[in-house]
Design a protein around this motif. Structure first.
Motif, PDB file in Angstrom:
ATOM      1  N   ARG A 243       6.777  28.769   0.200  1.00  0.00           N
ATOM      2  CA  ARG A 243       5.564  29.273  -0.512  1.00  0.00           C
ATOM      3  C   ARG A 243       5.952  30.718  -0.775  1.00  0.00           C
ATOM      4  NH1 ARG A 243       1.393  26.041   0.699  1.00  0.00           N
ATOM      5  NH2 ARG A 243       1.097  24.914   2.716  1.00  0.00           N
ATOM      6  N   LEU A 244       5.992  30.787  -2.389  1.00  0.00           N
ATOM      7  CA  LEU A 244       6.263  32.101  -2.914  1.00  0.00           C
ATOM      8  C   LEU A 244       4.940  32.575  -3.728  1.00  0.00           C
ATOM      9  CD1 LEU A 244      10.222  31.369  -3.728  1.00  0.00           C
ATOM     10  CD2 LEU A 244       9.172  32.894  -1.627  1.00  0.00           C
ATOM     11  N   ARG A 245       3.955  32.402  -3.455  1.00  0.00           N
ATOM     12  CA  ARG A 245       2.844  32.742  -4.235  1.00  0.00           C
ATOM     13  C   ARG A 245       2.606  34.281  -4.399  1.00  0.00           C
ATOM     14  NH1 ARG A 245      -3.092  30.401  -2.612  1.00  0.00           N
ATOM     15  NH2 ARG A 245      -1.899  28.670  -2.957  1.00  0.00           N
ATOM     16  N   TYR A 246       2.373  34.740  -5.822  1.00  0.00           N
ATOM     17  CA  TYR A 246       2.323  35.782  -6.185  1.00  0.00           C
ATOM     18  C   TYR A 246       3.322  36.827  -5.613  1.00  0.00           C
ATOM     19  CZ  TYR A 246      -1.065  39.548  -7.969  1.00  0.00           C
ATOM     20  OH  TYR A 246      -1.579  40.391  -8.717  1.00  0.00           O
ATOM     21  N   ALA A 247       4.662  36.307  -5.927  1.00  0.00           N
ATOM     22  CA  ALA A 247       5.772  37.205  -5.359  1.00  0.00           C
ATOM     23  C   ALA A 247       6.458  37.914  -6.527  1.00  0.00           C
ATOM     24  CB  ALA A 247       6.546  36.333  -4.638  1.00  0.00           C
ATOM     25  N   ASP A 248       5.846  37.794  -7.733  1.00  0.00           N
ATOM     26  CA  ASP A 248       6.747  38.510  -8.914  1.00  0.00           C
ATOM     27  C   ASP A 248       8.019  38.304  -8.793  1.00  0.00           C
ATOM     28  OD1 ASP A 248       6.598  40.220 -11.171  1.00  0.00           O
ATOM     29  OD2 ASP A 248       6.538  42.065  -9.883  1.00  0.00           O
ATOM     30  N   LEU A 249       8.314  36.885  -8.989  1.00  0.00           N
ATOM     31  CA  LEU A 249       9.785  36.322  -9.007  1.00  0.00           C
ATOM     32  C   LEU A 249      10.167  36.809 -10.291  1.00  0.00           C
ATOM     33  CD1 LEU A 249       8.978  32.728  -7.572  1.00  0.00           C
ATOM     34  CD2 LEU A 249       9.919  34.711  -6.397  1.00  0.00           C
ATOM     35  N   PRO A 250      11.598  37.141 -10.331  1.00  0.00           N
ATOM     36  CA  PRO A 250      12.430  37.590 -11.442  1.00  0.00           C
ATOM     37  C   PRO A 250      12.773  36.204 -12.300  1.00  0.00           C
ATOM     38  CG  PRO A 250      13.327  38.652  -9.530  1.00  0.00           C
ATOM     39  CD  PRO A 250      12.406  37.602  -9.073  1.00  0.00           C
ATOM     40  N   TYR A 251      12.765  36.417 -13.575  1.00  0.00           N
ATOM     41  CA  TYR A 251      13.261  35.217 -14.452  1.00  0.00           C
ATOM     42  C   TYR A 251      14.694  34.849 -14.069  1.00  0.00           C
ATOM     43  CZ  TYR A 251      14.519  32.707 -18.746  1.00  0.00           C
ATOM     44  OH  TYR A 251      15.027  31.477 -19.612  1.00  0.00           O
ATOM     45  N   VAL A 252      14.931  33.527 -13.908  1.00  0.00           N
ATOM     46  CA  VAL A 252      16.163  32.775 -13.641  1.00  0.00           C
ATOM     47  C   VAL A 252      16.682  32.307 -14.750  1.00  0.00           C
ATOM     48  CG1 VAL A 252      17.317  31.223 -12.169  1.00  0.00           C
ATOM     49  CG2 VAL A 252      15.367  32.575 -11.325  1.00  0.00           C
ATOM     50  N   PRO A 253      17.992  32.947 -15.270  1.00  0.00           N
ATOM     51  CA  PRO A 253      18.514  32.395 -16.644  1.00  0.00           C
ATOM     52  C   PRO A 253      19.090  31.165 -16.453  1.00  0.00           C
ATOM     53  CG  PRO A 253      19.765  34.182 -15.569  1.00  0.00           C
ATOM     54  CD  PRO A 253      18.503  34.056 -14.777  1.00  0.00           C
ATOM     55  N   SER A 254      19.374  30.234 -17.524  1.00  0.00           N
ATOM     56  CA  SER A 254      20.104  29.011 -17.488  1.00  0.00           C
ATOM     57  C   SER A 254      21.750  29.384 -17.771  1.00  0.00           C
ATOM     58  CB  SER A 254      19.680  28.159 -18.508  1.00  0.00           C
ATOM     59  OG  SER A 254      18.297  27.684 -18.593  1.00  0.00           O
ATOM     60  N   SER A 273       5.031  34.218 -13.387  1.00  0.00           N
ATOM     61  CA  SER A 273       4.779  33.948 -14.760  1.00  0.00           C
ATOM     62  C   SER A 273       6.068  33.772 -15.406  1.00  0.00           C
ATOM     63  CB  SER A 273       4.462  35.363 -15.309  1.00  0.00           C
ATOM     64  OG  SER A 273       5.137  36.455 -15.084  1.00  0.00           O
ATOM     65  N   ASN A 274       7.237  33.817 -14.418  1.00  0.00           N
ATOM     66  CA  ASN A 274       8.486  33.389 -14.851  1.00  0.00           C
ATOM     67  C   ASN A 274       9.050  32.021 -14.649  1.00  0.00           C
ATOM     68  OD1 ASN A 274       9.346  35.682 -16.358  1.00  0.00           O
ATOM     69  ND2 ASN A 274       9.454  36.876 -14.344  1.00  0.00           N
TER      70      ASN A 274
END
Length: 454
Positions: A243-254, A273-274
Motif C-alpha cells: 500500500r503506497l497510497r498518496y505517497a507522491d511516488l517519483p516517475y519510473v522511466p522505461s 499521478s506518475n
C-alpha cells in the motif's frame, strides 16, 4: 552390638533422606531463580505468574508516558505482566514478546475509513511519549503503537534495536520526520506499517535488507525523493500486500526491470499521478493479484489497462474511480479475464455505454456514478448481476422509467439513482428489495412513494 549397629544404620538412612530432601529443595529454588541474587528471575509469588521482573518494570515505565483517559491500562497491576491487556509472553522463557498499544478507538477501523477523519481525531488525542524503557523488551516480536498521538516526535531509534521484531505498526501515530534507515536492521519483519502523515523517506535502500517482508504500508509517507522505490520494492518477492497510497511516488522511466512480485495479492497505488502506461503493462504479470486500487491516479489510459485486466485472472476488487478515463465500459470490461470479480468501481470517469451482457456475474459491488454518459439501457445489461449488494448509478444520463426488473436484485443493500433523467413512478417491484438499507432517488422526475413492504 547388633542392636547398636542396627540403630546406626537407621539413623544413617534418616540422615541420608534429609540430605536428599535438602538437595531437592535447593535444586527447585535454583530452577525458579530464587536465592542467587538474580534480579531478573521469574516471579512465582502468584499462581500462573511467568513475568520477568525487569520487563514488568519496563512496561510500567512505558505505561507512565501513554495517554490513557479511559483507564485502558487498568489490567496492568500485579506481578504477572503476561496477563496484562495488550501484552503476551513466551510460555517457555517468560519474556515479553508482544506489546499492543494501539489507541483504542471506539469505531471499527477499516482501510476504507476516511483517513482525513482519522487525522483530525488523532489531533484531539492527548500526547504520548515512547519511553526509553522500550529497549528493555529485547525479545519483542510484535509491536503496535498505531493511532496514538506522539506529538510529531521522530520515530524512536530504539525500535531499530528490537531485532526480533516480526510485526511493527507505527501507522497514524503522529510521528514526524525521516523514517530511520536503521529499520533495515529488523531483518525478521514480515509486517511493516508506517502509513501516516509527516513522515518522509529519501532513499528506500534499507528496505532491501528485510528479505521476508509480506506486508508493507507506507501510505501518505512522502516518497518524492526516493527515486529507487520501484526497484527496491520489486526486489522483495515475498510481498503479498503493498500500500503506497498518496505517497507522491517519483516517475519510473522505461525500461522497467523484470517483474518479481510473484506473491503480490493486494496493490494500492491510489492518489499517485506518475503511474505510467509501461507500469500498467508491467502489472499484467501479476497473475496472483486479487485487489487492485488505482483511484485518483489521473494519468491512466484505457489501452494499457485493458492489457493488464486481460491477465489478472484472480482479480476480486478493482477501483479505477476518479481517473477521467475515456471510452466504452463494454470495451474495457470485455478484457476482464477474472470471473471472480466482486467489487468494481468505475465512478467519476468519462466512460459511456453499459455493461457487457452476461459478464461479471459474481459482482457484489458496482459503482458507475458520475460518468454522465451511462445510458438508459444500463438496467437491461445488469440483468444477470443478481448478487449485487451495492449499485451506484448517480450522476449519469439514465432516462425513461425504472423498469420492474429492478426487483430482481433481491440482495441489494444500497441503490443510488439520484441526479439522472428518470421519469415515471416508483415500480412496485422495489418492494421486493427486503435487504435495502439506503435508497437515493432525488433530482429525478419520479412520482409516487416507496412501497410499504420495504
Amino acid at each position: 552390638m547388633a542392636a547398636a549397629g542396627s540403630g546406626s544404620f537407621q539413623d544413617g538412612r534418616i540422615a541420608s533422606k534429609r540430605l536428599m530432601m535438602l538437595v531437592a529443595l535447593l535444586l527447585v529454588s535454583c530452577c525458579l531463580g530464587h536465592g542467587f541474587g538474580d534480579e531478573d528471575h521469574v516471579e512465582v509469588e502468584e499462581v500462573g505468574s511467568s513475568c520477568m521482573e525487569s520487563e514488568r518494570r519496563a512496561l510500567l515505565a512505558i505505561k507512565s508516558d501513554m495517554y490513557d483517559p479511559d483507564n485502558w491500562f487498568s489490567s496492568w497491576t500485579g506481578k504477572d505482566c503476561c496477563g496484562w491487556r495488550g501484552v503476551a509472553c513466551d510460555h517457555t522463557t517468560g519474556h515479553v514478546t508482544k506489546l499492543d498499544l494501539r489507541y483504542p478507538y471506539t469505531y471499527t477501523y477499516t482501510y476504507t475509513y476516511d483517513m482525513w477523519d482519522v487525522f483530525y481525531d488523532a489531533e484531539t488525542i492527548g500526547a504520548s511519549k515512547v519511553n526509553p524503557s522500550l529497549q528493555e523488551l529485547k525479545y519483542l516480536k510484535y509491536l503496535d503503537l498505531s493511532m496514538n498521538n506522539f506529538s510529531h516526535a521522530p520515530v524512536p531509534s530504539v525500535i531499530s534495536s528490537l531485532v526480533h521484531l516480526e510485526y511493527l505498526n507505527l501507522s497514524y501515530a503522529m510521528f514526524y520526520g525521516l523514517v530511520p534507515p536503521q529499520l533495515g536492521n529488523l531483518s525478521n519483519l514480515y509486517h511493516l506499517d508506517l502509513g501516516g502523515w509527516f513522515l518522509h523517506v529519501d532513499d528506500l535502500d534499507w528496505l532491501s535488507r528485510i528479505p521476508s517482508l509480506k506486508y508493507l504500508d507506507m501510505s501518505y509517507v512522502n516518497l518524492s525523493k526516493a527515486t529507487n522505490w520501484f526497484y527496491v520494492i520489486n526486489s522483495i518477492p515475498t510481498l503479498e500486500v503493498l500500500r503506497l497510497r498518496y505517497a507522491d511516488l517519483p516517475y519510473v522511466p522505461s525500461p522497467l526491470p523484470p517483474f518479481n512480485l510473484t506473491a503480490i495479492a493486494t496493490l494500492d497505488l491510489s492518489w499517485n499521478s506518475n503511474i505510467s502506461s509501461a507500469m500498467l503493462r508491467w502489472l499484467s504479470n501479476a497473475t496472483s493479484l486479487e485487489y487492485l486500487l488505482l483511484f485518483r491516479c489521473g494519468s491512466l489510459t484505457i489501452e494499457p489497462l485493458q492489457v493488464a485486466l486481460a491477465s489478472l485472472i484472480n482479480l476480486k476488487e478493482l477501483d479505477l474511480s476518479f481517473n477521467s478515463l475515456e471510452g466504452e465500459i463494454r470495451e474495457t470490461l470485455n478484457n476482464v479475464s477474472s470471473r471472480g470479480l466482486k467489487h468494481l468501481d468505475l465512478s467519476w470517469n468519462q466512460l459511456s455505454g453499459d455493461i457487457p451482457p452476461g459478464s461479471l456475474r459474481d459482482l457484489e459491488y458496482l459503482d458507475l456514478s458520475g460518468n454522465f454518459n451511462v445510458i438508459v439501457h444500463i438496467f437491461a445489461s445488469l440483468g444477470n448481476l443478481t448478487n449485487l449488494r451495492h449499485l451506484g448509478l448517480s450522476g449519469n444520463s439514465i432516462s425513461g422509467e425504472i423498469p420492474q426488473t429492478v426487483g430482481n436484485f433481491v440482495r441489494l443493500e444500497y441503490l443510488d439513482l439520484s441526479s439522472n433523467g428518470i421519469i415515471g413512478k416508483i415500480p412496485e417491484s422495489i418492494g421486493n428489495l427486503s435487504n435495502l438499507v439506503e435508497l437515493y432517488l432525488s433530482r429525478n422526475n419520479i412520482a409516487g412513494s416507496i412501497p410499504r413492504t420495504m
